[in-house]
Design a protein around this motif. Structure first.
Motif, PDB file in Angstrom:
ATOM      1  N   VAL A   1      33.099  40.775  29.929  1.00 11.68           N
ATOM      2  CA  VAL A   1      32.741  39.367  30.113  1.00 11.68           C
ATOM      3  C   VAL A   1      34.007  38.584  30.451  1.00 11.68           C
ATOM      4  O   VAL A   1      34.967  38.566  29.663  1.00 11.68           O
ATOM      5  N   ILE A   2      34.022  37.940  31.619  1.00 12.25           N
ATOM      6  CA  ILE A   2      35.192  37.191  32.085  1.00 12.25           C
ATOM      7  C   ILE A   2      34.862  35.703  32.091  1.00 12.25           C
ATOM      8  O   ILE A   2      33.902  35.282  32.739  1.00 12.25           O
ATOM      9  N   ASP A   3      35.653  34.906  31.375  1.00  8.83           N
ATOM     10  CA  ASP A   3      35.369  33.471  31.289  1.00  8.83           C
ATOM     11  C   ASP A   3      36.431  32.618  31.975  1.00  8.83           C
ATOM     12  O   ASP A   3      36.386  31.383  31.904  1.00  8.83           O
ATOM     13  N   ASN A   4      37.392  33.252  32.671  1.00  6.64           N
ATOM     14  CA  ASN A   4      38.470  32.461  33.269  1.00  6.64           C
ATOM     15  C   ASN A   4      38.717  32.830  34.733  1.00  6.64           C
ATOM     16  O   ASN A   4      39.829  32.787  35.223  1.00  6.64           O
ATOM     17  N   LEU A   5      37.635  33.212  35.421  1.00  8.97           N
ATOM     18  CA  LEU A   5      37.750  33.621  36.815  1.00  8.97           C
ATOM     19  C   LEU A   5      36.915  32.683  37.680  1.00  8.97           C
ATOM     20  O   LEU A   5      35.747  32.420  37.372  1.00  8.97           O
ATOM     21  N   THR A   6      37.503  32.164  38.741  1.00 10.24           N
ATOM     22  CA  THR A   6      36.766  31.266  39.630  1.00 10.24           C
ATOM     23  C   THR A   6      35.963  32.089  40.635  1.00 10.24           C
ATOM     24  O   THR A   6      36.282  33.252  40.919  1.00 10.24           O
TER      25      THR A   6
END
Length: 791
Positions: free
Chosen positions: A601-606
Motif C-alpha cells: 500500500v503506497i500513500d505518497n505516490l502521485t
C-alpha cells in the motif's frame, strides 16, 4: 380496374388476402398483417435519442399462434412478382421460418428455405397458394418431427390475457427447444445475450412442456438466491400452487415445479442428502440458469446434481457459454439450438447501445519501480521490480490512484446525471471498500441527502448486500452508486444502470460479457436507452476480440488428451483473456494454496491521467476507434459523393430531419460530433454545417449566425400579424434547438407559440396547414441559401 394504380395496401386487400383465405387459412387465427417484429435500433443524439426503422413483415402465417411457418412480402403492381423476395428472405431468416413468398397481386414467387423441396423457387398463380396442411407437413418434414412429435410441438404458450407475446427471437428459442425435446434430444443449450429475457423464455418452454404433460416434474436451478426469488415472484408466478422453492430441510414431493439454488442442494454430506431425498427419476426436466458457471465443470459439486438426475432432459441457459481447456458448456449440452447475440439485440432495438470512456494513468502504462529499500504504508519492504497495470490493486495499491478513479467517476456523474445508477467493478472487497470511501468524501452533498447514495455491495457484508434489491429496483432512487467485486457480475437485473465502471482485472471473456450485460437492459419508463462504460484497466480492448460476439470455440478435451489450442490467440490462457490487458498474454501466477498474496500500500505516490478518449458503438457492432472526423467523412461519402450532391439532396428534401435520421442510421454520430466541434469552436453547429465543415471542408456558420443572416435580409416582410410572429419565434427556436424542432408541427403547442393562439388559429394565419408547411420550407431555404455561409 387498373392494378398499376393501386397502392400496396390495396393489392394486399383485394388480391393477396383473398388468395390466402381461399387456400384455407384462417385470417383471424393464422394470419397477421404488418407485423413489426423488431423495435428499431436506438440512435443516441446528445441527451436525446431516436429509433431507426423497425423490421416489418407484410404477412406472417402461423400453424398455431406460437408457430410461424411462412412470410409474405407484398409490393404494388408496378413491381414484378418476385421484387420483394430478397426482403422476405431476410425476414424469414430472422423469424426462423422456411416458406417465403413475394407478390404484386398477379401471383406469388415461392422460395422454399427447407431442405425438403426439390425446387427452391416456384411461380404460383393466386389460386395455387399452398394450404395450411401442406405447409405444416413440409415444415414437420424439415424439422424431423414425426408421429406424436407433431402434436407435442403444438402445445400453446401461457397467455395472461394482456396481449403480451414473446419477442421473435424468444419465439425462435422456445420453438427450437420444444422441437428438440419432441425429437427426444436430452441435452439442450440456449445462448441469449444478457437482458434479452432468458428467464421468461425458460418459463414459456417449461409451461408448454408441462401443460402438454411431456414433462411432469421440473427442477429450475440458479446460482443466486435473488435470481430464484425474482424468478418465483415474476416470470414463474403463473405456476402458482404447483411451484415451490427447495430449502435445506425435509423435501415435499407433492409439487410439480421446483426452484432451487445450486448451493441449497450441495455442500456437506448432510446438505447433499437434500436432493437425494428425490429419487433419481423424480424430475424429467432440469433447467440450469447461467449454466456457464459451476455446472460446466466436470468436477464441480453442482455437476453432481445433474449427474444424479441424468435421466432427465437438461436445458442450459446462458449469455456466455464457457469454453476453456478445463471446462466446456458445449461438450456437456451440445451445440446451441439457438443463439441471440448482444449485437443482434442492439441492432433490433431490444438492447441498449453504449459508449466507452477509456482513461489511462501514467503509472499503469509507464510502470513504476520503487527506490531501493522503500517500505510501504504498513512498513513492508517493497520488492524491487517494475510494477504496471496488471499489478494495480492486486499486488500494489496506490491510494492516489483509487482517489483519481473516484474523482473521474464523480466528474462524469456531475456533468451528466448524479442520480444515474452506477456499478463500479473492483478487484476485491478491500478495493471496493477503498473506492466507496473515496467516493463518499468526493460527494458530501449527495451523501448528506441520503447516506445510501454510495454503498459497497459485496458478499461479505450484510448491510450492503441487503441493499441489492433496492439498487436494482427502478422505483427506488437509492443506492445510486454500488462498489462491488464479484457479487453483481452476473444475473443482477439492473434495468436502470446507466454507468458501468471497470477498475477490475477481468480474467475471462465470460466474465467480461457478464459485466457488460449489467448495462444492456432498456427501461423506457425511466429513460434508460443507452449506457456508458468507463474503463480504467484496458478491459474494453476485449470488444475487439472476435470471441466477444462470435461463436464459442470448443477447446476442452474430455478424454484427458492434449487439448487443441484456441485459434484466435495461442498466447492466452483460460477463457482467452489476459489478466492485465497488457497485450503480452502474460498472466501473473496466483499464490500457492494457503499463501496470501502480498499487497503493498503506497500513500505518497502521485498519479495522473495521460490519455482519455471516447469510443462509440458503431452500426456494424464494433467500437469506433478511428478519428471521429475520418469516420464521419467515410459514412457521409458513402451516401453523398460530393458537396454538390449533398447540397442538392438537402435543398430538395421536404424535411431536413429525414436526411439527419438517414445519416444517423448509416452511422453518423451526431451527439459525439457536435460535442467535439463545440469543444474546439465554442459554439453549436447545425447538422448541415457539421457535414459541410467536417466532410467537405467548408467554413461553417453557427445556428445563431444563420438566423441573424435571415433577419438581415428582411425575410419576414411578406408576412404580417400572427404569421410573422410565428416565423420570428420559429427562427429563434432554430437558433436555440436546431432545424428538426421547427419542422415538427407540435411545436405550436409549446411556448412562446401558445401565447400567440391555439395551433388551429396559428395555422389559419397562413391560410391553413399547407400554407404553414410552405412557409416552413421557404424559411429553411432562406436559412440554407447559397449565399449564406457554407452553402
Amino acid at each position: 380496374m387498373d392494378k398499376k394504380q393501386l397502392s400496396e395496401r390495396d393489392i394486399c386487400t383485394k388480391f393477396i388476402t383473398p388468395a390466402i383465405e381461399q387456400a384455407g387459412w384462417d385470417i383471424h387465427k393464422q394470419v397477421r398483417e404488418e407485423v413489426s417484429f423488431t423495435k428499431g435500433r436506438i440512435i443516441v443524439r446528445g441527451k436525446l435519442h431516436s429509433r431507426g426503422e423497425s423490421r416489418r413483415a407484410d404477412y406472417i402465417l402461423y400453424h398455431k399462434p406460437n408457430l410461424p411457418i411462412a412470410v409474405i412480402e407484398a409490393k404494388d403492381n408496378k413491381h414484378t412478382v418476385g421484387h420483394g423476395i430478397q426482403q422476405a428472405l431476410a425476414y424469414a431468416e430472422a423469424l426462423d421460418v422456411p416458406f417465403v413468398f413475394s407478390s404484386n397481386g398477379d401471383g406469388f414467387l415461392f422460395h422454399d428455405r427447407s431442405d425438403t423441396g426439390t425446387q427452391k423457387e416456384t411461380h404460383l398463380s393466386l389460386a395455387q397458394f399452398p394450404s395450411p396442411d401442406e405447409l405444416w407437413q413440409r415444415y414437420c418434414q424439415w424439422k424431423g418431427l414425426r408421429g406424436d412429435a407433431q402434436q407435442k410441438v403444438e402445445a400453446p404458450y401461457y397467455d395472461d390475457g394482456s396481449g403480451r407475446m414473446p419477442r421473435y427471437y424468444q419465439t425462435n428459442a422456445i420453438n427450437r427447444t420444444v422441437e428438440a425435446v419432441a425429437r427426444g434430444q436430452d441435452r439442450i443449450l440456449l445462448v441469449m445475450a444478457t437482458g434479452t429475457g432468458k428467464t421468461y423464455t425458460a418459463f414459456q418452454i417449461i409451461w408448454r412442456l408441462w401443460k402438454s404433460k411431456q414433462k411432469k416434474r421440473i427442477l429450475f436451478l440458479a446460482d443466486r438466491n435473488i435470481l430464484v426469488d425474482q424468478t418465483r415472484n415474476n416470470d414463474f408466478k403463473p405456476f402458482g400452487q404447483a411451484m415451490t422453492k427447495i430449502s435445506k430441510r425435509q423435501i415435499d414431493t407433492s409439487y410439480e415445479v421446483y426452484l432451487s439454488l445450486y448451493q441449497a442442494v450441495t455442500g456437506n454430506d448432510e446438505e447433499r442428502n437434500v436432493y437425494k431425498q428425490f429419487s433419481p427419476d423424480f424430475f424429467d426436466l432440469v433447467v440450469i440458469d447461467e449454466c456457464h458457471r459451476g455446472s460446466a465443470a466436470e468436477d464441480s459439486a453442482w455437476r453432481e446434481i445433474l449427474e444424479y438426475f441424468k435421466n432427465a432432459t437438461h436445458v442450459g441457459l446462458t449469455a456466455t457459454p464457457k469454453e476453456t481447456k478445463e471446462v466446456s458448456s458445449i461438450t456437456y449440452f451440445g451445440e446451441p439450438v439457438y443463439s441471440y447475440t448482444l449485437k443482434q439485440g442492439i441492432e433490433d432495438g431490444f438492447l441498449a447501445p453504449y459508449k466507452v470512456v477509456r482513461i489511462d494513468f501514467d503509472r499503469d502504462l509507464q510502470g513504476w519501480r520503487p527506490p531501493k529499500g522503500m517500505v510501504d504504508k504498513n512498513g513492508q519492504l517493497i520488492e524491487d521490480r517494475i510494477y504496471n497495470l496488471q499489478d494495480m490493486d492486486r499486488t500494489l495499491v496506490i491510494e492516489a490512484r483509487t482517489q483519481l478513479v473516484a474523482q473521474k467517476v464523480t466528474e462524469f456523474l456531475k456533468a451528466t446525471d448524479p442520480m444515474q445508477k452506477t456499478i463500479i467493478f473492483c478487484d476485491d472487497i478491500n478495493h471496493a471498500e477503498r473506492m466507496r470511501e473515496a467516493l463518499v468524501n468526493l460527494n458530501p452533498q449527495q451523501v448528506a441527502k441520503n447516506r445510501k447514495y454510495i454503498m459497497r455491495i459485496t458478499g461479505d457484508e450484510l448491510e450492503g448486500k441487503a441493499e441489492l434489491d433496492n439498487f436494482i429496483d427502478p422505483e427506488n432512487p437509492y443506492p445510486v452508486i454500488a462498489t462491488t467485486s464479484k457479487l453483481m457480475t452476473t444475473g443482477v437485473d439492473a434495468q436502470t444502470c446507466k454507468l458501468v465502471v471497470l477498475d477490475q482485472h477481468i480474467k475471462s471473456m465470460t466474465e467480461f460479457k457478464q459485466i457488460i450485460g449489467r448495462g444492456t437492459r432498456i427501461n423506457e419508463e425511466h429513460n434508460k436507452f443507452w449506457f456508458t462504460i468507463m474503463d480504467f484497466k484496458k478491459a474494453t480492448e476485449l470488444f475487439a476480440d472476435p470471441a466477444f460476439d462470435g461463436e464459442p470455440v470448443v477447446i476442452y478435451s474430455p478424454d484427458g488428451g492434449e487439448p487443441p489450442v484456441p485459434p484466435e490467440d495461442p498466447t492466452k490462457e483460460g477463457d482467452g483473456v489476459t489478466a492485465g490487458g497488457t497485450g503480452s498474454g502474460d498472466v501473473e501466477p496466483e499464490p500457492e494454496e494457503g499463501q496470501k498474496r502480498v499487497k503493498y500500500v503506497i500513500d505518497n505516490l502521485t498519479i495522473s491521467v495521460i490519455g482519455e478518449r471516447v469510443m462509440y458503438y458503431g452500426p456494424d457492432g464494433k467500437l469506433i476507434t478511428e478519428s471521429l472526423h475520418d469516420y464521419t467523412r467515410t459514412c457521409v461519402k458513402k451516401q453523398y459523393a460530393s458537396l454538390d450532391d449533398f447540397l442538392r439532396h438537402w435543398g430538395t428534401a421536404e424535411q431536413k430531419k429525414a436526411i439527419i435520421d438517414e445519416l444517423a442510421s448509416q452511422g453518423v454520430l451526431w451527439e459525439a460530433l457536435a460535442e467535439e466541434v463545440e469543444k474546439k469552436r465554442g459554439a453549436t453547429l447545425d447538422p448541415f454545417d457539421l457535414i459541410c465543415h467536417i466532410v467537405f471542408d467548408q467554413p461553417p456558420l453557427t445556428r445563431k449566425e444563420r438566423a441573424e443572416q435571415v433577419k438581415k435580409r428582411n425575410y419576414f416582410t411578406k408576412y404580417q400579424g400572427e404569421a410573422r410572429q410565428v416565423l420570428e419565434a420559429l427562427l429563434e427556436k432554430y437558433a436555440d434547438t436546431g432545424i428538426e424542432h421547427i419542422e415538427d408541427i407540435k411545436i405550436l403547442r409549446l411556448d412562446p407559440f401558445r401565447s400567440l393562439g391555439s395551433p388551429v388559429e396559428l395555422l389559419n394565419a397562413f391560410g391553413g396547414k399547407p400554407g404553414y408547411q410552405q412557409a416552413i420550407q421557404q424559411l429553411e431555404q432562406a436559412l440554407y441559401d447559397a449565399s449564406n455561409g457554407a452553402a
